[in-house]
Scaffold this active site. Structure first.
Site, mmCIF file in Angstrom:
data_model
loop_
_atom_site.group_PDB
_atom_site.id
_atom_site.type_symbol
_atom_site.label_atom_id
_atom_site.label_comp_id
_atom_site.label_asym_id
_atom_site.label_seq_id
_atom_site.Cartn_x
_atom_site.Cartn_y
_atom_site.Cartn_z
ATOM 1 C CD GLU A 186 75.085 87.361 -8.471
ATOM 2 O OE1 GLU A 186 75.891 87.959 -9.217
ATOM 3 O OE2 GLU A 186 75.446 86.648 -7.511
ATOM 4 N NE ARG A 214 70.584 80.002 -7.976
ATOM 5 C CZ ARG A 214 71.534 80.858 -8.341
ATOM 6 N NH1 ARG A 214 72.828 80.569 -8.082
ATOM 7 N NH2 ARG A 214 71.251 81.986 -8.957
#
Length: 467
Positions: free
Chosen positions: A160, A82
């Site tokens: 987030e 990632r």
């Protein structure tokens, strides 16, 4: 004559109408034209085989020179990386050409690339954070680097994307649906990954309770949900309840970040990894190296040196249900088909995954320019095997390397990656490629190959020469 012409025309018209109706009836539901897809709550690769992420995050946007990290992450068994990117809203923007290079590094190392925009982190609570809509603007601006890479790339819209501000995080469902719609309308056929609000931990269950409506809003039905597990998830009951609800609903879920410790509490990483393995759920640990701001203990290796695993690195790569034990390479790279086998509370502190305030600088010590190489057979089957070679610089930096060996039992190399490799009979010569020749003192890189064997597959003696 006129009546006959009319009759023939009517017959033709009837045939045309029937053909159109049959086409309409037979038309399949909308879905991505290529690449990863979602079916029955599972992520499938472009060959239709289940793919379970086993990987780590790499802070590329803050350490763009650390391109050797891709090979190093692969060398420890990961099938996914990632990659932290910036839209330019908070940090230096990663250009389309830079992102294209990241994708090429993922492919060269047979990794699936999950790309995420980090500037959204904590929106509504973090003043500098950007919106999901602004993140979509960035994705569209670099679309040229991603089109045609659907087999290898998953788009994680924003990291987030909402903090703990209740009124702002409550807008997550609408903002996420709108972001997905904009990406699809712009022509993105990739699997899309969406992070939860509340700094990724979803302790108000906004993502959990609205996941179905968000999934249904994707015309391709090709969205994966990502929860980040830190201090909120410090008991087995909380972990199994949260992930289990997604499994029961046949909605795809991954643990997009987690650690062994955090400023807001002590996550139960053992349950995260064991439950994920038992239920075919992907996980991506945070993070490879370079953490700052008080969470340096989340580094998996020290100073990007793959030979210096931290305790967290040892746990996630080599521990029970760890990456090396459970990862299976995506079959688009020619690997085998992978197989698998109560109320949470608000965090006591705000979880943060942020870059260091200053980038570390190192000066290689003076020493002798040289290198060493180690050989390992990482997989073997009847008539074939996978080999990996790790090259490590000596006490001085090097700008290039050449590794040679001679097979003793008739083995042959059929394909290789991360290296320029040539064979003459049983003799093999492996030279660095453009991006992995320069190594600092003590730093290392790795390359791999697929070979054939018959009868005996002994380990050859390697010689390494540095330039």
């Amino acid at each position: 004559m006129k009546r006959r012409i009319y009759a023939v025309g009517s017959a033709l018209l009837a045939l045309l109408v029937a053909a159109v109706v049959s086409l309409v009836v037979a038309a399949p539901p909308a879905q991505a034209a290529a690449g990863f897809t979602v079916s029955g709550g599972r992520l499938l690769d472009a060959n239709g085989n289940q793919f379970i992420m086993r990987g780590v995050s790499h802070a590329h946007t803050w350490y763009t020179s650390q391109t050797g990290s891709f090979a190093n992450i692969k060398s420890l068994g990961a099938n996914t990386v990632r990659v932290v990117l910036s839209s330019g809203g908070r940090w230096t923007q990663n250009s389309a050409s830079d992102v294209a290079n990241v994708v090429s590094l993922c492919k060269a190392n047979r990794l699936i690339c999950v790309l995420e925009v980090h500037d959204t982190t904590g929106y509504g609570e973090e003043g500098a954070a950007i919106t999901l809509d602004q993140a979509v603007n960035y994705w569209i601006s670099i679309q040229s680097a991603l089109t045609g890479q659907e087999n290898y790339v998953i788009v994680n819209i924003g990291n987030e994307p909402f903090g703990n501000n209740e009124s702002v995080s409550a807008t997550w469902p609408t903002a996420t649906r709108n972001a997905i719609t904009r990406l699809r309308n712009a022509g993105f056929d990739h699997t899309i990954m969406v992070d939860a609000p509340n700094w990724g931990q979803d302790w108000r269950f906004v993502m959990r309770d609205n996941a179905q409506s968000v999934f249904n809003a994707d015309p391709d039905r090709n969205t994966v949900f990502s929860v980040h597990m830190y201090g909120v998830f410090d008991t087995a009951a909380e972990i199994t309840d949260y992930l289990g609800r997604f499994r029961s609903a046949n909605l795809p879920i991954v643990v997009g970040e987690f650690g062994h410790n955090h400023s807001d509490g002590n996550p139960d990483e053992d349950t995260i990894m064991s439950y994920a393995q038992q239920n075919g759920i992907g996980y991506i640990g945070w993070s490879w190296s370079g953490n700052g701001g008080g969470v340096e203990y989340l580094d998996m290796v020290t100073n990007f040196n793959v030979s210096q695993l931290t305790s967290w690195g040892q746990r996630i790569f080599n521990g029970a249900n760890g990456i090396r034990q459970t990862a299976r390479e995506a079959t688009v790279y020619g690997g085998g088909n992978p197989t698998t086998p109560p109320t949470t509370r608000p965090p006591t502190g705000t979880p943060t995954t942020r870059p260091p305030t200053t980038a570390p600088t190192t000066t290689p010590p003076a020493g002798t320019r040289g290198c060493t190489a180690t050989y390992a057979i990482t997989g073997q089957w009847q008539g074939g095997f996978q080999g990996d070679v790790r090259v490590t610089a000596g006490s001085a930096a090097i700008s290039g390397w050449t590794v040679t060996w001679t097979f003793g039992n008739g083995q042959q190399v059929n394909q290789s990656w991360n290296v320029n490799l040539t064979s003459s009979g049983s003799s093999v010569t492996a030279r660095n490629v453009a991006y992995n020749g320069s190594l600092g003192a003590g730093a290392s890189t790795a390359f791999g190959f697929i070979g054939t064997w018959n009868g005996t597959n002994s380990t050859p003696t390697l010689s390494c020469t540095a330039t």
